[in-house]
Design a protein around this motif. Structure first.
Motif, PDB file in Angstrom:
ATOM      1  N   ALA A  30     -29.525  23.407  -5.163  1.00 25.67           N
ATOM      2  CA  ALA A  30     -28.691  23.498  -3.966  1.00 25.67           C
ATOM      3  C   ALA A  30     -28.943  24.838  -3.280  1.00 25.67           C
ATOM      4  O   ALA A  30     -28.961  25.878  -3.922  1.00 25.67           O
ATOM      5  CB  ALA A  30     -27.212  23.367  -4.356  1.00 25.67           C
ATOM      6  N   GLY A  31     -29.108  24.773  -1.999  1.00 23.04           N
ATOM      7  CA  GLY A  31     -29.411  25.994  -1.249  1.00 23.04           C
ATOM      8  C   GLY A  31     -30.872  26.372  -1.294  1.00 23.04           C
ATOM      9  O   GLY A  31     -31.267  27.436  -0.812  1.00 23.04           O
ATOM     10  N   GLY A  32     -31.707  25.498  -1.900  1.00 30.06           N
ATOM     11  CA  GLY A  32     -33.147  25.760  -1.979  1.00 30.06           C
ATOM     12  C   GLY A  32     -33.541  26.264  -3.351  1.00 30.06           C
ATOM     13  O   GLY A  32     -32.731  26.809  -4.098  1.00 30.06           O
ATOM     14  N   ILE A  33     -34.794  26.026  -3.696  1.00 28.04           N
ATOM     15  CA  ILE A  33     -35.288  26.454  -5.017  1.00 28.04           C
ATOM     16  C   ILE A  33     -35.396  27.979  -5.025  1.00 28.04           C
ATOM     17  O   ILE A  33     -35.987  28.594  -4.119  1.00 28.04           O
ATOM     18  CB  ILE A  33     -36.655  25.828  -5.325  1.00 28.04           C
ATOM     19  N   ALA A  34     -34.843  28.595  -6.054  1.00 33.18           N
ATOM     20  CA  ALA A  34     -34.868  30.057  -6.173  1.00 33.18           C
ATOM     21  C   ALA A  34     -36.305  30.554  -6.251  1.00 33.18           C
ATOM     22  O   ALA A  34     -37.195  29.891  -6.811  1.00 33.18           O
ATOM     23  CB  ALA A  34     -34.083  30.493  -7.406  1.00 33.18           C
ATOM     24  N   ASP A  35     -36.546  31.749  -5.702  1.00 33.32           N
ATOM     25  CA  ASP A  35     -37.904  32.322  -5.689  1.00 33.32           C
ATOM     26  C   ASP A  35     -38.488  32.417  -7.091  1.00 33.32           C
ATOM     27  O   ASP A  35     -39.648  32.025  -7.338  1.00 33.32           O
ATOM     28  CB  ASP A  35     -37.879  33.714  -5.051  1.00 33.32           C
ATOM     29  N   LEU A  36     -37.698  32.966  -8.025  1.00 38.58           N
ATOM     30  CA  LEU A  36     -38.214  33.137  -9.390  1.00 38.58           C
ATOM     31  C   LEU A  36     -38.451  31.788 -10.058  1.00 38.58           C
ATOM     32  O   LEU A  36     -39.383  31.637 -10.856  1.00 38.58           O
ATOM     33  CB  LEU A  36     -37.230  33.978 -10.220  1.00 38.58           C
ATOM     34  N   LYS A  37     -37.617  30.791  -9.747  1.00 38.91           N
ATOM     35  CA  LYS A  37     -37.806  29.464 -10.321  1.00 38.91           C
ATOM     36  C   LYS A  37     -39.127  28.856  -9.866  1.00 38.91           C
ATOM     37  O   LYS A  37     -39.839  28.239 -10.671  1.00 38.91           O
ATOM     38  CB  LYS A  37     -36.627  28.565  -9.912  1.00 38.91           C
ATOM     39  N   GLU A  53     -31.108  34.763 -14.338  1.00 43.53           N
ATOM     40  CA  GLU A  53     -31.685  35.474 -13.199  1.00 43.53           C
ATOM     41  C   GLU A  53     -32.725  34.614 -12.487  1.00 43.53           C
ATOM     42  O   GLU A  53     -32.878  34.677 -11.267  1.00 43.53           O
ATOM     43  CB  GLU A  53     -32.300  36.786 -13.660  1.00 43.53           C
ATOM     44  N   ILE A  54     -33.455  33.803 -13.271  1.00 47.58           N
ATOM     45  CA  ILE A  54     -34.513  32.967 -12.693  1.00 47.58           C
ATOM     46  C   ILE A  54     -33.932  31.938 -11.737  1.00 47.58           C
ATOM     47  O   ILE A  54     -34.499  31.656 -10.669  1.00 47.58           O
ATOM     48  CB  ILE A  54     -35.326  32.283 -13.807  1.00 47.58           C
ATOM     49  N   ILE A  55     -32.801  31.373 -12.094  1.00 51.13           N
ATOM     50  CA  ILE A  55     -32.248  30.276 -11.277  1.00 51.13           C
ATOM     51  C   ILE A  55     -31.275  30.769 -10.221  1.00 51.13           C
ATOM     52  O   ILE A  55     -30.718  29.971  -9.462  1.00 51.13           O
ATOM     53  CB  ILE A  55     -31.561  29.234 -12.184  1.00 51.13           C
ATOM     54  N   ASP A  56     -31.076  32.081 -10.135  1.00 51.76           N
ATOM     55  CA  ASP A  56     -30.135  32.663  -9.179  1.00 51.76           C
ATOM     56  C   ASP A  56     -30.806  32.844  -7.830  1.00 51.76           C
ATOM     57  O   ASP A  56     -31.768  33.594  -7.701  1.00 51.76           O
ATOM     58  CB  ASP A  56     -29.621  34.003  -9.702  1.00 51.76           C
ATOM     59  N   ASN A  57     -30.285  32.153  -6.797  1.00 56.27           N
ATOM     60  CA  ASN A  57     -30.862  32.240  -5.454  1.00 56.27           C
ATOM     61  C   ASN A  57     -30.743  33.623  -4.838  1.00 56.27           C
ATOM     62  O   ASN A  57     -31.413  33.950  -3.862  1.00 56.27           O
ATOM     63  CB  ASN A  57     -30.195  31.218  -4.522  1.00 56.27           C
ATOM     64  N   GLU A  58     -29.872  34.438  -5.402  1.00 52.69           N
ATOM     65  CA  GLU A  58     -29.662  35.763  -4.838  1.00 52.69           C
ATOM     66  C   GLU A  58     -30.810  36.712  -5.163  1.00 52.69           C
ATOM     67  O   GLU A  58     -30.965  37.749  -4.527  1.00 52.69           O
ATOM     68  CB  GLU A  58     -28.337  36.347  -5.353  1.00 52.69           C
ATOM     69  N   ASN A  59     -31.590  36.377  -6.192  1.00 53.46           N
ATOM     70  CA  ASN A  59     -32.714  37.238  -6.604  1.00 53.46           C
ATOM     71  C   ASN A  59     -33.946  36.893  -5.767  1.00 53.46           C
ATOM     72  O   ASN A  59     -34.613  35.894  -6.010  1.00 53.46           O
ATOM     73  CB  ASN A  59     -33.015  37.059  -8.091  1.00 53.46           C
TER      74      ASN A  59
END
Length: 376
Positions: free
Chosen positions: A291-298, A340-346
């Motif tokens: 939700a909100g897009g795939i996180a960068d680290l993911k 941290e990997i799945i956090d969209n804020e990172n």
């Protein structure tokens, strides 16, 4: 009256010798040959080259000379012999000029005495001839003559009678002594070639030109000579299978899939940066909400892990451009927890971009595997 008996006067005793001498230089030559059975090979074939080295020498003679003695004896009871001249002539080369009798002629040789003369003469060849000496006298004692043959047999001195032969192939001669009395010496050996582990000389795939040299060095003047041969080979090798990758879906969602040893350390773990992740970690990242897009680290994690795990099934090297994108993720990763990997804020733009590039690459270079789950 009693008749007087005249004493008998004997001729001079006369002997001569003729000793020859000359020097021989040996001039060496070497020639190498290679007899090749096969030039085109498959990658598991073994072939041999039979090598042959011929070494021989030519004699170059010089400094021919004849020398000897002329021995003149006046018998007992004779009057003194009045010697006027001593001459010596070679039948082909002419008069010998260097005769030394140790006295000045004319010379009076008493009865029972011996006069010894020596001589020597340089010659221009080894031609056989006759040497004739003549002693001339005046008075009651007559002169005499004597002959001796002038022939040349073995040389009195030689240069470079032997050589040491070596070869750049270890299987060939190494410091082998060859001498002129052996006539032409033939040395034979063979060398094997190929990608086979039994080959003496390993060959690479494609075309190879192999050169090697046989050489000699003479024992006196250290004169050197060599002969080189070259052979061509072509090894036909299987075309390597290019690297391909299984998708995220295979590694993270397909039932029954077990992660292999992808980092050379712990089985079932993938190392990114300075962090190790288990298959359970990977499942947690995979199943996390987008939700909100795939996180960068993911993005980076899933694509990097898919390539890393696929490398255990495909030993072909990574293409350069793919390896570059993998390095971007690895070098920028540092240490991250699953949370941290799945956090969209990172935000990690470089990692996300590299992950997107790798995802496109996998789509175009996907390994064939049935029943994969859909890719996220």
């Amino acid at each position: 009256a009693t008749d007087l008996i005249e004493p008998t006067i004997l001729p001079l005793g006369f002997e001569k010798t003729a000793e020859t001498s000359y020097h021989r230089d040996w001039q060496w030559k070497i020639r190498k040959y290679a007899y090749q059975k096969l030039s085109s090979l498959t990658n598991d074939q073994l072939t041999a080259i039979n090598y042959q080295i011929k070494v021989g020498a030519i004699a170059k003679d010089k400094d021919w000379q004849v020398a000897g003695t002329i021995t003149i004896t006046n018998p007992e009871g004779n009057p003194a012999a009045e010697i006027t001249s001593v001459t010596d002539v070679l039948s082909s080369s002419g008069p010998i000029t260097a005769i030394d009798c140790g006295v000045t002629l004319p010379y009076s040789l008493p009865a029972g005495e011996t006069l010894t003369c020596t001589y020597e003469q340089s010659l221009t060849s080894a031609s056989s001839q006759t040497n004739t000496a003549l002693v001339e006298t005046t008075g009651a004692v007559s002169g005499a003559s004597a002959t001796a043959p002038v022939t040349f047999t073995t040389p009195t001195s030689e240069t470079d009678h032997c050589v040491s032969v070596s070869d750049t192939n270890p299987q060939g001669p190494q410091g082998l002594e060859v001498c002129a009395h052996e006539s032409i010496k033939t040395i034979k050996y063979h060398v094997t070639f190929g990608q086979n582990e039994l080959a003496n000389v390993p060959l690479a795939c494609g075309d190879t030109r192999y050169s090697n040299t046989a050489s000699f060095i003479t024992n006196d003047t250290e004169t050197r000579g060599e002969s080189t041969v070259a052979n061509s080979f072509h090894v036909e090798c299987p075309t390597p299978t290019p690297f391909c990758s299984l998708s995220q879906g295979y590694w993270f969602a397909k039932p029954g899939t077990t992660w292999p040893d992808a980092n050379g350390a712990n089985v079932g773990e993938v190392t990114i940066g300075s962090s190790d992740y288990t298959q359970a970690d990977g499942a947690a990242v995979w199943s996390s909400s987008n939700a909100g897009g795939i996180a960068d680290l993911k993005k980076g994690f899933l694509q990097f892990a898919a390539i890393k795990l696929s490398q255990t099934m495909n030993l072909a090297p990574l293409p350069t451009d793919l390896a570059t994108q993998m390095a971007i993720i690895n070098d920028n990763w540092g240490t991250h927890t699953v949370a941290e990997i799945i956090d969209n804020e990172n935000e990690a733009e470089a990692i996300a971009d590299a992950g997107g590039w790798i995802g496109d690459w996998i789509d175009e270079n996907h390994c064939v595997e049935e029943e994969e789950e859909p890719v996220q």
